[in-house]
Motif scaffolding. Structure first.
Motif, PDB file in Angstrom:
ATOM      1  N   SER A   1      10.562 -32.701  24.235  1.00  0.00           N
ATOM      2  CA  SER A   1      11.837 -32.930  24.922  1.00  0.00           C
ATOM      3  C   SER A   1      11.703 -33.825  26.138  1.00  0.00           C
ATOM      4  O   SER A   1      12.680 -34.442  26.559  1.00  0.00           O
ATOM      5  N   GLU A   2      10.504 -33.921  26.704  1.00  0.00           N
ATOM      6  CA  GLU A   2      10.324 -34.742  27.907  1.00  0.00           C
ATOM      7  C   GLU A   2       9.985 -36.188  27.563  1.00  0.00           C
ATOM      8  O   GLU A   2      10.506 -37.120  28.168  1.00  0.00           O
ATOM      9  N   THR A   3       9.103 -36.387  26.561  1.00  0.00           N
ATOM     10  CA  THR A   3       8.656 -37.737  26.233  1.00  0.00           C
ATOM     11  C   THR A   3       9.456 -38.378  25.107  1.00  0.00           C
ATOM     12  O   THR A   3       9.452 -39.596  24.947  1.00  0.00           O
ATOM     13  N   GLY A   4      10.139 -37.540  24.309  1.00  0.00           N
ATOM     14  CA  GLY A   4      10.874 -38.061  23.168  1.00  0.00           C
ATOM     15  C   GLY A   4       9.989 -38.415  21.984  1.00  0.00           C
ATOM     16  O   GLY A   4      10.456 -38.978  20.993  1.00  0.00           O
ATOM     17  N   LYS A   5       8.703 -38.068  22.059  1.00  0.00           N
ATOM     18  CA  LYS A   5       7.749 -38.406  20.999  1.00  0.00           C
ATOM     19  C   LYS A   5       7.610 -37.263  19.997  1.00  0.00           C
ATOM     20  O   LYS A   5       7.703 -36.102  20.353  1.00  0.00           O
ATOM     21  N   LYS A   6       7.341 -37.620  18.759  1.00  0.00           N
ATOM     22  CA  LYS A   6       7.116 -36.648  17.695  1.00  0.00           C
ATOM     23  C   LYS A   6       5.767 -35.979  17.923  1.00  0.00           C
ATOM     24  O   LYS A   6       4.740 -36.646  18.064  1.00  0.00           O
ATOM     25  N   VAL A   7       5.761 -34.639  17.954  1.00  0.00           N
ATOM     26  CA  VAL A   7       4.519 -33.906  18.217  1.00  0.00           C
ATOM     27  C   VAL A   7       4.208 -32.889  17.118  1.00  0.00           C
ATOM     28  O   VAL A   7       3.159 -32.244  17.141  1.00  0.00           O
ATOM     29  N   GLY A   8       5.079 -32.727  16.161  1.00  0.00           N
ATOM     30  CA  GLY A   8       4.856 -31.775  15.086  1.00  0.00           C
ATOM     31  C   GLY A   8       5.940 -31.889  14.046  1.00  0.00           C
ATOM     32  O   GLY A   8       6.851 -32.725  14.154  1.00  0.00           O
ATOM     33  N   GLU A   9       5.862 -31.033  13.018  1.00  0.00           N
ATOM     34  CA  GLU A   9       6.835 -31.113  11.939  1.00  0.00           C
ATOM     35  C   GLU A   9       8.146 -30.413  12.267  1.00  0.00           C
ATOM     36  O   GLU A   9       9.132 -30.545  11.535  1.00  0.00           O
ATOM     37  N   GLY A  10       8.178 -29.673  13.365  1.00  0.00           N
ATOM     38  CA  GLY A  10       9.392 -28.974  13.741  1.00  0.00           C
ATOM     39  C   GLY A  10       9.510 -27.622  13.063  1.00  0.00           C
ATOM     40  O   GLY A  10       8.635 -27.212  12.278  1.00  0.00           O
ATOM     41  N   VAL A  11      10.581 -26.913  13.362  1.00  0.00           N
ATOM     42  CA  VAL A  11      10.816 -25.581  12.811  1.00  0.00           C
ATOM     43  C   VAL A  11      12.276 -25.459  12.397  1.00  0.00           C
ATOM     44  O   VAL A  11      13.122 -26.258  12.795  1.00  0.00           O
ATOM     45  N   ASP A  12      12.561 -24.453  11.584  1.00  0.00           N
ATOM     46  CA  ASP A  12      13.932 -24.073  11.291  1.00  0.00           C
ATOM     47  C   ASP A  12      14.301 -22.863  12.136  1.00  0.00           C
ATOM     48  O   ASP A  12      13.428 -22.077  12.535  1.00  0.00           O
TER      49      ASP A  12
END
Length: 320
Positions: free
Chosen positions: A146-157
């Motif tokens: 949320s701070e850098t706007g970069k993708k860091v993982g696949e995310g969650v539901d």
């Protein structure tokens, strides 16, 4: 604990009437515990036998066979989840989990961890789910920092089950001129790390005029932040509304803190499930809908004095 990079303009009216109800819910918030240890002492999950559980067949077979859902949670966030005087895990989330367990025929086993490591714990299979006053946001769904706007993982539901905003609170009788986030310029605020309170503070700090710096001091858990404010080490603190209201009602017998201004950033709490684990996700949604329908959900909301945050149905990935 809310967290978001996209600022929403929604403002929820301060529900100060709920403070009195929350006061009935429990005693003074206990000392925080972020030791990443299993909560063996908690029996709050109250699982039922599979034969009495109408939704058991909706769970993945491996979880049905184990009879346990491992839950990652920051158990230092009263009244959502915290330790009582006997060391038992109690609160809104454990009570909801207990009711869901009866529907699914499993035990929800809460394990303590710092909030900012819970999604990582999901990715590493340390937990089956994360249930910890976690706000459903698009960034978390998509695995974006949320701070850098970069993708860091696949995310969650997420399975959304409650709505809460964010509040500011101060020492009782002090800094009464603080009403909004802009009033914090030139002051010091304490927050929990990786929460929307920290995001809001960082966003506000960028707007502050020269010579009126907003100082932000983040902590691993909310209880540490409250301790700092209670000792006079900051001008204000910020937490999700139910947590801030609980602290105001209970800390020091209600004499330590006061809510100021209106709560903002109203958004859903969600149970986080790993991407691709759709069978478990859908089973949790079915269980949440079932306890909403049978009245168990309403009983939990009334018990903790948080009826204003109640929802009428569970939602998948409803966060913005």
């Amino acid at each position: 604990m809310t967290a978001s990079s996209t600022r929403r303009t929604t403002v929820a009216r301060t529900r100060t009437a709920a403070v009195g109800a929350i006061a009935v819910a429990g005693a003074l918030i206990l000392t925080g515990c972020g030791d990443q240890t299993k909560d063996n002492g908690s029996d709050s999950s109250g699982a039922a036998s599979s034969s009495a559980a109408p939704l058991a067949d909706k769970l993945p077979k491996e979880i049905r066979d184990k009879g346990v859902i491992k839950v990652g949670s920051d158990i230092a966030y009263a009244p959502v989840e915290f330790k009582d005087d006997a060391g038992k895990t109690v609160g809104i989330d454990p009570d909801l989990a207990a009711a869901m367990g009866k529907q699914l025929g499993v035990t929800f086993d809460f394990e303590n961890g710092t909030f900012d490591t819970l999604i990582t714990g999901l990715r590493s299979d340390r937990y089956d789910i994360a249930m910890s006053a976690m706000t459903d946001t698009k960034d978390r769904q998509e695995g974006v920092d949320s701070e850098t706007g970069k993708k860091v993982g696949e995310g969650v539901d997420f399975v959304d089950y409650f709505t809460a905003g964010v509040s500011i609170y101060t020492q009782k009788g002090k800094n009464t001129d603080i009403k909004t986030w802009s009033d914090l310029c030139g002051r010091k605020i304490v927050v929990q790390r990786a929460s929307v309170s920290e995001d809001l503070a960082k966003a506000e700090a960028k707007k502050c005029p020269s010579g009126k710096k907003l100082t932000i001091e983040p902590f691993d858990n909310d209880q540490q932040a409250q301790t700092r404010l209670r000792s006079g080490g900051a001008d204000a603190g910020s937490s999700d509304f139910p947590v801030a209201a609980y602290a105001v009602a209970n800390s020091g017998g209600g004499n330590d803190f006061q809510l100021v201004g209106e709560q903002v950033e109203a958004a859903p709490y969600g149970i986080a499930v790993a991407k691709g684990d759709t069978e478990l996700r859908d089973a949790l949604k079915a269980a949440m809908d079932a306890i909403i329908a049978n009245g168990d959900y309403e009983k939990v909301m009334k018990k903790w004095g948080v009826e204003d945050g109640a929802v009428t149905k569970a939602t998948i990935n409803g966060g913005k």
